[in-house]
Design a protein around this motif. Sequence first.
Motif, PDB file in Angstrom:
ATOM      1  N   ALA A  22      67.883 -12.743  24.616  1.00 48.62           N
ATOM      2  CA  ALA A  22      68.152 -13.630  23.481  1.00 48.62           C
ATOM      3  C   ALA A  22      67.801 -15.068  23.816  1.00 48.62           C
ATOM      4  O   ALA A  22      68.534 -15.999  23.519  1.00 48.62           O
ATOM      5  N   GLY A  23      66.629 -15.232  24.478  1.00 40.95           N
ATOM      6  CA  GLY A  23      66.095 -16.564  24.711  1.00 40.95           C
ATOM      7  C   GLY A  23      65.298 -17.022  23.497  1.00 40.95           C
ATOM      8  O   GLY A  23      65.371 -16.429  22.410  1.00 40.95           O
ATOM      9  N   ILE A  24      64.494 -18.063  23.675  1.00 35.66           N
ATOM     10  CA  ILE A  24      63.765 -18.638  22.548  1.00 35.66           C
ATOM     11  C   ILE A  24      62.798 -17.641  21.929  1.00 35.66           C
ATOM     12  O   ILE A  24      62.712 -17.521  20.703  1.00 35.66           O
ATOM     13  N   SER A  25      62.060 -16.888  22.750  1.00 37.69           N
ATOM     14  CA  SER A  25      61.089 -15.936  22.190  1.00 37.69           C
ATOM     15  C   SER A  25      61.793 -14.811  21.445  1.00 37.69           C
ATOM     16  O   SER A  25      61.372 -14.403  20.351  1.00 37.69           O
ATOM     17  N   GLY A  26      62.883 -14.294  22.023  1.00 38.69           N
ATOM     18  CA  GLY A  26      63.619 -13.229  21.358  1.00 38.69           C
ATOM     19  C   GLY A  26      64.243 -13.670  20.061  1.00 38.69           C
ATOM     20  O   GLY A  26      64.194 -12.958  19.046  1.00 38.69           O
ATOM     21  N   LEU A  27      64.822 -14.863  20.045  1.00 36.79           N
ATOM     22  CA  LEU A  27      65.450 -15.382  18.828  1.00 36.79           C
ATOM     23  C   LEU A  27      64.421 -15.630  17.733  1.00 36.79           C
ATOM     24  O   LEU A  27      64.677 -15.362  16.548  1.00 36.79           O
ATOM     25  N   ARG A  28      63.255 -16.140  18.129  1.00 40.39           N
ATOM     26  CA  ARG A  28      62.216 -16.391  17.121  1.00 40.39           C
ATOM     27  C   ARG A  28      61.710 -15.073  16.527  1.00 40.39           C
ATOM     28  O   ARG A  28      61.497 -14.966  15.309  1.00 40.39           O
ATOM     29  N   SER A  29      61.505 -14.061  17.366  1.00 35.43           N
ATOM     30  CA  SER A  29      61.100 -12.751  16.855  1.00 35.43           C
ATOM     31  C   SER A  29      62.153 -12.198  15.906  1.00 35.43           C
ATOM     32  O   SER A  29      61.840 -11.685  14.823  1.00 35.43           O
ATOM     33  N   GLU A 238      61.765   0.460  17.624  1.00 39.92           N
ATOM     34  CA  GLU A 238      60.847  -0.379  18.401  1.00 39.92           C
ATOM     35  C   GLU A 238      61.692  -1.137  19.428  1.00 39.92           C
ATOM     36  O   GLU A 238      62.856  -1.461  19.173  1.00 39.92           O
ATOM     37  N   VAL A 239      61.087  -1.447  20.582  1.00 40.87           N
ATOM     38  CA  VAL A 239      61.772  -2.265  21.588  1.00 40.87           C
ATOM     39  C   VAL A 239      60.858  -3.432  21.969  1.00 40.87           C
ATOM     40  O   VAL A 239      59.682  -3.230  22.296  1.00 40.87           O
ATOM     41  N   LEU A 240      61.430  -4.614  21.907  1.00 40.25           N
ATOM     42  CA  LEU A 240      60.700  -5.836  22.220  1.00 40.25           C
ATOM     43  C   LEU A 240      61.332  -6.447  23.471  1.00 40.25           C
ATOM     44  O   LEU A 240      62.484  -6.890  23.439  1.00 40.25           O
ATOM     45  N   MET A 241      60.575  -6.473  24.570  1.00 44.23           N
ATOM     46  CA  MET A 241      61.081  -7.009  25.840  1.00 44.23           C
ATOM     47  C   MET A 241      60.737  -8.494  25.935  1.00 44.23           C
ATOM     48  O   MET A 241      59.560  -8.858  26.015  1.00 44.23           O
ATOM     49  N   THR A 242      61.758  -9.355  25.916  1.00 46.96           N
ATOM     50  CA  THR A 242      61.522 -10.790  26.079  1.00 46.96           C
ATOM     51  C   THR A 242      62.114 -11.279  27.399  1.00 46.96           C
ATOM     52  O   THR A 242      62.404 -12.460  27.553  1.00 46.96           O
ATOM     53  N   THR A 243      62.298 -10.356  28.335  1.00 45.10           N
ATOM     54  CA  THR A 243      62.814 -10.721  29.648  1.00 45.10           C
ATOM     55  C   THR A 243      61.783 -11.565  30.394  1.00 45.10           C
ATOM     56  O   THR A 243      60.579 -11.454  30.161  1.00 45.10           O
ATOM     57  N   PRO A 244      62.227 -12.433  31.330  1.00 43.00           N
ATOM     58  CA  PRO A 244      61.288 -13.250  32.090  1.00 43.00           C
ATOM     59  C   PRO A 244      60.314 -12.407  32.907  1.00 43.00           C
ATOM     60  O   PRO A 244      60.600 -11.251  33.255  1.00 43.00           O
ATOM     61  N   TRP A 432      56.942  -3.437  23.233  1.00 39.36           N
ATOM     62  CA  TRP A 432      56.252  -4.716  23.085  1.00 39.36           C
ATOM     63  C   TRP A 432      56.813  -5.726  24.089  1.00 39.36           C
ATOM     64  O   TRP A 432      57.944  -5.590  24.546  1.00 39.36           O
ATOM     65  N   PHE A 433      55.995  -6.762  24.390  1.00 36.03           N
ATOM     66  CA  PHE A 433      56.423  -7.795  25.338  1.00 36.03           C
ATOM     67  C   PHE A 433      56.171  -9.182  24.748  1.00 36.03           C
ATOM     68  O   PHE A 433      55.135  -9.417  24.113  1.00 36.03           O
ATOM     69  N   ALA A 434      57.127 -10.087  24.962  1.00 36.67           N
ATOM     70  CA  ALA A 434      56.967 -11.480  24.549  1.00 36.67           C
ATOM     71  C   ALA A 434      57.630 -12.372  25.593  1.00 36.67           C
ATOM     72  O   ALA A 434      58.408 -11.908  26.430  1.00 36.67           O
ATOM     73  N   GLY A 435      57.321 -13.658  25.538  1.00 38.17           N
ATOM     74  CA  GLY A 435      57.859 -14.621  26.490  1.00 38.17           C
ATOM     75  C   GLY A 435      56.795 -15.635  26.857  1.00 38.17           C
ATOM     76  O   GLY A 435      55.626 -15.507  26.475  1.00 38.17           O
ATOM     77  N   GLU A 436      57.178 -16.635  27.634  1.00 37.76           N
ATOM     78  CA  GLU A 436      56.225 -17.702  27.974  1.00 37.76           C
ATOM     79  C   GLU A 436      55.007 -17.175  28.721  1.00 37.76           C
ATOM     80  O   GLU A 436      53.943 -17.787  28.695  1.00 37.76           O
ATOM     81  N   HIS A 437      55.130 -16.021  29.375  1.00 37.52           N
ATOM     82  CA  HIS A 437      54.024 -15.436  30.129  1.00 37.52           C
ATOM     83  C   HIS A 437      53.057 -14.668  29.228  1.00 37.52           C
ATOM     84  O   HIS A 437      52.033 -14.177  29.707  1.00 37.52           O
ATOM     85  N   THR A 438      53.355 -14.546  27.931  1.00 41.47           N
ATOM     86  CA  THR A 438      52.435 -13.905  26.985  1.00 41.47           C
ATOM     87  C   THR A 438      52.015 -14.881  25.889  1.00 41.47           C
ATOM     88  O   THR A 438      51.448 -14.471  24.878  1.00 41.47           O
ATOM     89  N   ALA A 439      52.277 -16.152  26.091  1.00 45.95           N
ATOM     90  CA  ALA A 439      52.026 -17.176  25.069  1.00 45.95           C
ATOM     91  C   ALA A 439      50.529 -17.418  24.885  1.00 45.95           C
ATOM     92  O   ALA A 439      49.699 -16.966  25.696  1.00 45.95           O
ATOM     93  N   PRO A 440      50.149 -18.142  23.825  1.00 50.71           N
ATOM     94  CA  PRO A 440      48.763 -18.596  23.735  1.00 50.71           C
ATOM     95  C   PRO A 440      48.393 -19.360  24.999  1.00 50.71           C
ATOM     96  O   PRO A 440      49.243 -20.021  25.611  1.00 50.71           O
ATOM     97  N   PHE A 441      47.141 -19.279  25.395  1.00 50.35           N
ATOM     98  CA  PHE A 441      46.722 -19.847  26.677  1.00 50.35           C
ATOM     99  C   PHE A 441      47.087 -21.316  26.826  1.00 50.35           C
ATOM    100  O   PHE A 441      47.400 -21.780  27.923  1.00 50.35           O
ATOM    101  N   GLU A 442      47.045 -22.062  25.715  1.00 53.71           N
ATOM    102  CA  GLU A 442      47.311 -23.499  25.821  1.00 53.71           C
ATOM    103  C   GLU A 442      48.790 -23.811  26.016  1.00 53.71           C
ATOM    104  O   GLU A 442      49.159 -24.965  26.235  1.00 53.71           O
ATOM    105  N   GLU A 443      49.677 -22.809  25.937  1.00 49.12           N
ATOM    106  CA  GLU A 443      51.107 -23.072  26.061  1.00 49.12           C
ATOM    107  C   GLU A 443      51.818 -22.122  27.008  1.00 49.12           C
ATOM    108  O   GLU A 443      53.029 -21.943  26.920  1.00 49.12           O
ATOM    109  N   LEU A 444      51.077 -21.503  27.921  1.00 55.47           N
ATOM    110  CA  LEU A 444      51.715 -20.636  28.904  1.00 55.47           C
ATOM    111  C   LEU A 444      52.705 -21.437  29.750  1.00 55.47           C
ATOM    112  O   LEU A 444      52.454 -22.573  30.118  1.00 55.47           O
TER     113      LEU A 444
END
Length: 468
Positions: A22-29, A238-244, A432-444
């Motif tokens: 429930a970090g920023i990526s998870g909350l936004r999703s 569906e499962v969305l993994m937003t772990t670091p 599925w996976f999300a988080g800062e490590h899957t961000a657009p290249f300009e914002e990794l």
Amino acid sequence: MGSRKISFNLADATPHICIVGAGISGLRSADILLQQGFQVTMLEGRDRIGGRHATGNRHPIRDLAIATNTPLHHWNSKQNIYTSSGELLLDEKASELSTLLWDIIEEAFEYSKKNEKSIPECASLYDYVAVRVKEKLPGQVGDQKLILSMSEMWGAYVGHPITRQSLRFAWMEECCGGEELFIETTYKAILDRIAELPLEKADIRLEERVVKVQTPRDRDAGKISVTTEKGEHLLFDEVLMTTPLGWLKQHKDVAFAPPLPPRICSAIDAISVGHLEKVYITFPLAFWTDDQADDFAGYTNWLSPEYAPETNPRCWPQEIWNLASFSPENRRPTILFYLYGECSNYIINLVHGKCSEEHYSLLDAFFRPYYSLLPNFSSYDENCKPKAILSTEWQKDEMSGYGSYCNFQVGMKEADEDVKAIRKGCPERRLWFAGEHTAPFEELGTAVGAYMSGEALAQRMLEMYLTR
């Protein structure tokens, strides 16, 4: 997607989405999926939402800061630089060398972007800086050494030394350039805005650590089973993994059944996790400002200090951001040290598990040789004695993945494709996976990147349901 909303067939159950983290990526999703009528359960290992907070320098978080009246600080261009002997460089010289260094780093970004795969895997960003410094300052050996020492502070952006930063993929760190913006207060208002709908409509379960995610081999073969540390088995569509990323490194071989595809595993292994840490030192008042906080440098660097052999025999460079330069209503008599690499590892191991008095004593002893060089310091003045010292310990935090944010080190073969592989995930298994490590290249590696990755993944999931 625009304002179009998905209509589910009443004969079917509303899709139930599990978001792990429930970090920023998870909350936004969750925010986007809830708007579209999905059922969302969030499993968060901590006892709070929000995950890891960091400053970002691009639009989504900036816009949220403006929308929530969260004050942003624009650092001034002044920089104090102390040499390895403790001598303060003249402002003109410091500005000249700092400008030249950042020009070279910007050149390195362009060179990396243009030549990427032809650049040797062993080449580092430091290698490029060293060559260009000699070309731009021929015969000026003293200034060459100063700039190379200054370049070591790049580690405070990525969490590892500049000698470990891949030149081939330096373009993927370009978000670290440009103007720095800093949240003057806290992320609370921003986080409250992002979490508003999830807190209202999602089932958020705190202190729920996920230990197993069992997925079908294809989309039509039943539900996904998520097992928690408490032994509960939950079923989802569906499962969305937003772990670091660091968590994925620790658990990828044991947390997923069937195992993750080899390409995703190799990508998780290849991308590095930074060792960035922060130390906040607060004084009774900002003795270094002479009541002219706006005019004091936003940054101060101590280059390869040779004058603290007892506490810093490796001469690790130090850097602070001056929080006394904030707007009058938010300024604090605080200096913020950014640590990375071996230095951050040493500091965290030095104080981990220590009582508050020993924690204070050890950190004050380590950092006093640097803050004691600031203007107006006197060892006899109580205002120059720290009132409190706070340090992060991301490298000891399992929920943070024992580190900070992703970076791209020397030896990487295809960092861009690695990010894409994790970003793609396993939609055929509804994983599925999300988080800062899957961000657009300009914002990794940024809070903004985490936000954008959660948003992009939710949109992908919605598109898939629209086309069914």
